[in-house]
Scaffold this motif. Structure first.
Motif, mmCIF file in Angstrom:
data_model
loop_
_atom_site.group_PDB
_atom_site.id
_atom_site.type_symbol
_atom_site.label_atom_id
_atom_site.label_comp_id
_atom_site.label_asym_id
_atom_site.label_seq_id
_atom_site.Cartn_x
_atom_site.Cartn_y
_atom_site.Cartn_z
ATOM 1 N N THR A 66 30.946 37.353 28.837
ATOM 2 C CA THR A 66 30.669 38.742 28.531
ATOM 3 C C THR A 66 30.367 39.153 27.029
ATOM 4 N N PRO A 94 36.379 44.823 29.084
ATOM 5 C CA PRO A 94 36.459 43.316 29.689
ATOM 6 C C PRO A 94 37.696 42.766 28.729
ATOM 7 N N GLY A 182 34.680 42.882 36.383
ATOM 8 C CA GLY A 182 36.035 42.347 36.772
ATOM 9 C C GLY A 182 36.854 43.411 36.756
ATOM 10 N N GLU A 183 37.092 44.101 35.586
ATOM 11 C CA GLU A 183 38.044 45.190 35.397
ATOM 12 C C GLU A 183 37.977 46.244 36.268
ATOM 13 N N LYS A 217 33.792 37.153 37.474
ATOM 14 C CA LYS A 217 34.798 37.293 36.635
ATOM 15 C C LYS A 217 35.174 35.734 36.501
ATOM 16 N N THR A 222 31.832 39.402 41.212
ATOM 17 C CA THR A 222 32.344 40.656 41.518
ATOM 18 C C THR A 222 31.708 41.523 42.213
ATOM 19 N N HIS A 313 29.263 31.890 37.267
ATOM 20 C CA HIS A 313 30.538 32.005 36.777
ATOM 21 C C HIS A 313 30.909 30.803 35.858
ATOM 22 N N TYR A 316 31.458 31.847 32.269
ATOM 23 C CA TYR A 316 32.347 32.802 32.089
ATOM 24 C C TYR A 316 33.139 32.291 30.728
ATOM 25 N N ASP B 427 42.133 36.417 41.145
ATOM 26 C CA ASP B 427 41.051 35.606 40.681
ATOM 27 C C ASP B 427 41.428 34.527 39.790
ATOM 28 N N LEU B 467 40.029 41.133 41.668
ATOM 29 C CA LEU B 467 40.782 41.069 40.591
ATOM 30 C C LEU B 467 41.620 42.212 40.865
#
Lengths: 503, 503
Positions: A66, A94, A182-183, A217, A222, A313, A316, B427, B467
């Protein structure tokens, strides 16, 4: 248009030149470089000698993916803060990527002012690298001990409600929010897009959401990154926002696009506020927002040992895991690709022409007083509680209700503190008999109001017309942490819904 | 089209006649009448004598406002269950209005089968009225002890995730959900519109959301009822649903509109499933949903003592408060406006021509086995856990990871139970090292999948690609309560987010 004209016409013209964008790109690279250095290095922070195994942390844990996108946003917001002389705070939604924040506040100097051990020299930079995600150091998320952090990371979903709480009664403040994709899947975040129905364009500031669609995520893509652009547009239009899209992967193209978009968006926010204030019309405007689509781990290695990293991913967490001997040279190559020697001078200081891109003093995110509410806090004016006492001469002689009495006390607190006290409740004030407060003010509701409505208004001070414990808790927290007072009223039975945030 | 052709052609033709709609309206009135009777009466349930103060409960507490709309939905779903021979369950999202459910299950007989004290005669009806919202009786929400209730009311926001959990691996089941517009403001509900990205049109059933916009929660209007229809449409389109609107206040017009809309929607669901199954194409379809806009407290008195009731938040709770002597006659007038003598025979039974409108046996919501999962539960096939033991000969001799070992055990449970066991996690499976399960199946993800994705598929059995603790908890609960097995994997730190639901 004086409020939002350019502060510096030359700089404005600079923007049209490639030169300015090249400098912005370098600033961004400097912040990305420092984040990688914090993630991996114990020593040798600017690679003034070849990278050795001993320079590298034994355990590399912070999620990287991120970081470059958030650094991109921070770098670009710096520009508009300067250009428009904005009073702006930034919230990082995030859950991780705290090293982007420490990198940026280190670059603009605000981190060093709070923590002298992270001084603007070789020793300070070494300390910074070592401290990040290290026992006794700093956490992997944007924690409350990082300067300018009003929104503690970790539990996801409260960034927009925190931002909204911070701009209530702060008409000149803009709270920019990086919302993680993701949030965005969490319940608390999903419902908090509705903040625009509770922000008064005259007496409150503005929230600028920047949805960061980097696609992944921890282990999965996502949802918002995998629906069509049409659906995404409809979604935000349905929620009452005007979405602007900034999408791509070529840095220079993206810089240009982000500059243009941010200029447009800031001018739009200021115009909406000006219009509302000039005409004394506090009807809900359609506020702008930005959808920023970047690669996950943008600018990290494309592939390692045949496995794709950038844009997947796999980016991440730790793009280059220190699992094989040759990975050290891969890491060195990645770090050197930022050309640190062009970014920092021989005394380990950011070069002056780059430093000049950051705002100064209290305009920096790391130093804005609104995100360090204690510095702005005014004492709450409290009436003498004794005058609300219910006189009684013996057991069973008086008929009274505790919360009705309490509501008189609350009414007067509102009366005495018209600008820095609010009550938050998920639609439970009258059912808790907190009625007297409506004698002074109304519930804030900036969707359609019809003539039969009695207790709601665009301009009110009671935050009880949205049925979400999560939203109300987030509002309260944002309001308190930006230096004001508030209280939360809910049923005992439903208080556990926000247990994890309250405790 | 045999699966969804009309079971009874005559009935189909009846629909075109006013006669059938008049009967439906009477059925609806009977259910509304019984709900009012439960709310207010201790005795004299069908008003065979004038209403006396002693007939009335001393404390009237249940919220009424949501009841007539929910009764409307139940009555209309009864029709399509019969017409299309559907296997359908109903979940009531709003937190209160439990008397609508007891009224309806009493009318179709399923309540009396479970609770003989609520027999289909004078005594049973008296017992029913007294028991509702009375110490030792039934709660004001659709509680788990009401037949056919898979979704416990009370804490708001889980209706869609529960419904979705119930239709996983139940390809013939349709879970209809009444989503309250207050409920829709909660975080858990707001994010759960995304269930459509996790439902497989081939191997799962369908969820039919019916958003009940009656405009008010306890004390305030709801946000979704106070945004423009354009925004509302965009919102649902953005979330991947196709919204149908049923809006109005004239009962007969609304009956006709709801009949037509439900026919269209059910045929659409069946066609989407047929197409997916015929072509073996499990790509996410755009499922239909209904937005039902009615007055709050629809059909209750328009005004009492100069205060507007019907269609305002004053109808949320007790439309006629028993605070003045003349209110008894107002209540009697309201009850008699339903003409109970035309609805029930002299033995207190629902008249046969009305009873004929309800489905029979296990087709009734109150008797569908899927909402009483214990009746369908098959034992979970468990491998012998001993074979996963890590052999060791002494302290410090073995290097192993507990969750990696556990993940082998979980992998085999999935293998042995391919149709009634799922793992739910926000997740966090690979980061918890629950990796081995991906040898058997993939994570369910029915948004866009690209060629770089490895562990996700439209058809999978692992529910970890969203998530949201709230969504995952709701899915698990719906899956378990409809008679299957599952487990929930999360970090200890984030488990408190769903504390209130788990405990």
């Amino acid at each position: 248009m004086k409020n939002y004209s350019s502060k510096n016409e030359n700089e404005e013209n600079d923007l049209l030149t490639n030169d300015y964008l090249v400098k912005m790109n370098k600033y961004w690279q400097a912040s990305n470089y420092l984040a990688i250095a914090q993630q991996y290095l114990l020593d040798n922070p600017l690679l003034r000698k070849p990278l050795e195994p001993n320079d590298i942390k034994k355990r590399i844990v912070a999620p990287w993916g991120t970081v470059p996108g958030q650094n991109f946003v921070y770098t670009h917001l710096n520009r508009v803060i300067k250009k428009f002389d904005l009073n702006m705070i930034l919230l990082s939604g995030p859950g991780h990527g705290g090293h982007f924040w420490t990198a940026q506040t280190y670059l603009d100097g605000s981190l060093s002012e709070v923590y002298p051990q992270f001084s603007q020299d070789e020793k300070g930079l070494k300390n910074l690298c070592k401290a990040f995600c290290f026992p006794g150091g700093m956490s992997s998320h944007v924690a409350s001990d990082m300067p300018g952090s009003l929104h503690e990371g970790g539990e996801l979903g409260y960034s927009l409600s925190h931002a909204s709480g911070a701009v209530f009664d702060n008409p000149d403040l803009i709270a920019s929010v990086i919302v993680g994709d993701g949030e965005a899947e969490t319940g608390p975040l999903a419902t908090s897009w509705h903040i625009n129905k509770f922000i008064n364009p005259i007496t409150d500031g503005a929230v600028l959401p920047i949805l960061h669609l980097n696609g992944y995520k921890v282990a999965n893509p996502t949802v918002l990154a995998r629906i069509s652009k049409t659906e995404l547009k409809d979604f935000f239009k349905g929620l009452g926002w005007k979405p602007y899209f900034v999408e791509g992967s070529d840095p220079m193209t993206m810089h240009k696009l982000m500059c243009k978009t941010l200029d447009k968006v800031i001018i739009e926010i200021k115009e909406l506020q000006d219009t509302a204030r000039k005409n004394n019309d506090d009807t809900r405007p359609i506020w702008p927002m930005i959808v920023l689509r970047t690669l996950k781990g943008w600018t990290c290695p494309k592939e390692i040992d045949g496995v794709r990293i950038e844009g997947t991913h796999n980016a991440y967490h730790v793009p280059i895991p220190m699992t094989k001997p040759n990975h050290i040279s891969l890491l060195e190559k990645w770090l050197r690709s930022h050309k640190p020697e062009e970014l920092f001078d021989e005394k380990y200081k950011l070069k002056p022409e780059l430093k000049a891109l950051a705002p100064k003093g209290k305009s920096r995110f790391g130093a804005n007083l609104h995100s360090n509410g204690g510095t702005l806090l005014k004492e709450l004016k409290l009436p003498n509680f004794k005058k609300y006492a219910v006189p009684f001469s013996g057991h069973g002689t008086v008929n009274s209700q505790d919360t009705l009495v309490l509501s008189n006390f609350m009414r007067d607190i509102i009366k005495y503190n018209p600008e820095n006290f609010r009550i938050f409740s998920p639609d439970e004030l009258p059912s808790n008999r907190i009625n007297a407060i409506y004698e002074i003010t109304k519930s804030v509701f900036n969707a359609e109001i019809i003539k039969e409505d009695d207790n709601i208004a665009h301009g009110g001070r009671i935050m009880d017309s949205f049925l979400s414990e999560h939203m109300c808790e987030g509002w309260l927290e944002g309001y308190l942490l930006s230096g004001r007072h508030g209280t939360f009223v809910t049923y005992e039975a439903f208080a556990t819904i926000i247990n994890s945030m309250i405790s």
